[in-house]
Design an enzyme around this catalytic site. Sequence first.
Site, mmCIF file in Angstrom:
data_model
loop_
_atom_site.group_PDB
_atom_site.id
_atom_site.type_symbol
_atom_site.label_atom_id
_atom_site.label_comp_id
_atom_site.label_asym_id
_atom_site.label_seq_id
_atom_site.Cartn_x
_atom_site.Cartn_y
_atom_site.Cartn_z
ATOM 1 N N ASP A 168 0.799 -1.226 0.000
ATOM 2 C CA ASP A 168 0.000 0.000 0.000
ATOM 3 C C ASP A 168 0.832 1.277 0.000
ATOM 4 O O ASP A 168 0.307 2.365 0.256
ATOM 5 C CB ASP A 168 -0.952 -0.001 1.204
ATOM 6 C CG ASP A 168 -2.123 -0.932 0.979
ATOM 7 O OD1 ASP A 168 -2.659 -0.938 -0.143
ATOM 8 O OD2 ASP A 168 -2.493 -1.656 1.910
ATOM 9 N N ASP A 184 -6.981 -3.653 -5.739
ATOM 10 C CA ASP A 184 -6.573 -2.383 -5.133
ATOM 11 C C ASP A 184 -5.116 -2.029 -5.465
ATOM 12 O O ASP A 184 -4.737 -0.856 -5.503
ATOM 13 C CB ASP A 184 -6.696 -2.433 -3.602
ATOM 14 C CG ASP A 184 -7.893 -3.210 -3.091
ATOM 15 O OD1 ASP A 184 -8.317 -4.161 -3.766
ATOM 16 O OD2 ASP A 184 -8.376 -2.890 -2.001
HETATM 17 N N1 GLY Z 1 -8.420 -2.815 0.765
HETATM 18 C C1 GLY Z 1 -8.560 -1.436 0.553
HETATM 19 C C2 GLY Z 1 -9.973 -1.039 0.464
HETATM 20 O O1 GLY Z 1 -10.709 -1.238 1.415
HETATM 21 O O2 GLY Z 1 -10.387 -0.534 -0.543
#
Ligand code: GLY
Length: 388
Positions: free
Chosen positions: A113, A171
């Site tokens: 992330d 994501d």
């Molecule tokens: N996993 C990141 C989100 O909740 O979009």
Amino acid sequence: MKQIGFVMAVLAGMMFSCTGEKDQELVSDQLKTELSDQLKTLVQVIPDDKVPHSFPGHNAEYGMVDYHGWTSGFPAGSFWYMYELTGDEYWKGVAIENTVKLEKAQYLTNTHDLGFMIYCSYGNGFRITGNEDYKQVIIQASESLISRFNPVVGCIRSWDFGSWQFPVIIDNMMNLEMLFWASKVTGDPKYRDVAISHADVTLEHHFRDDMSSFHVVSYDTITGNPIEKQTHQGLDDESAWARGQAWGFYGYTVCYRETGDEKYLEAAERIGDLILENLPEDKVLYWDFDDPAIPNAERDASAAAIAASAFFELSTYSEKGDIYLEVANKMIESLSSAQYRATGGENGGFLLKHCVGHKPANREIDVALNYADYYYLEALKRQKDLKK
Ligand code: GLY
């Protein structure tokens, strides 16, 4: 078309990465005042070592995260956008405070992330101020991120938890923009190469025939083949989780801007069209397109904000730009209305209401989430840029 499209993408990329006094004139004074007043309520509750993630929190008044959290970069990014939109030095000060507290995140190698965490905070900070220290942090974060790339699979590993062999989530497409940036500023193509490989493999394995995407695809690290396709935060393995569709949509729009490769433009258009087909009247997405409770299912304003921002950008590249621009404007109109946008210090000082974080875990259902505010402000800035 290809050449023209790519030139448009480069110009739009410049536009989306420039700031100017015009921004301030194009946001109405009333909106600027309401956004500022609202976020000042939020600023009052920010501790030295954490940032607000949600309201209400799971087990507390606020959800807070430190620099390890995947959402740690969004408040700083929102404050940088507030500085651009208002020109008020107060927001620059708050943005700096909430950026530099994330400094240690640049060395994390246990998360994918880093794009969210570092590019939304330091990335906007560098774009706006040109601070060389920020630049070094983003380069280090890019180095940390590519340490998670597996050449057999061709992807960056998303998660280190769970029983998956090599999980990649949709994501993850959002963390590639920082890698494209890193190659441009260092002149070293290795970051961009990783981003392109990741985008290509994801395009091959994450999407169904209708261009909806699975949330999680796990790969075999010996063969490189996908072995599991599942959800984690959506309704079920075969459903279209709204935020996942928005992440993929935004991610392939960025890939087209950065490469000019028509297959990414086609992917972005097809995902955008799927989102369009599933929009309710007010254009704010249901949390999962396949929830049988629709029209009574929860909305996810965060997915709408992410999609709106991407629709603004895609509208500048696509032959269907007029359609995309119209829907982006309608999304922003809805999100800016009293139905979705808080004022007067309610909603804990966050801007947007009615987001869904992780419904299957019974967490963060119909709450405020910091990434909804970030992409809403980004979309507002893009809307203003397009009006110039
Ligand atoms: N996993 C990141 C989100 O909740 O979009």
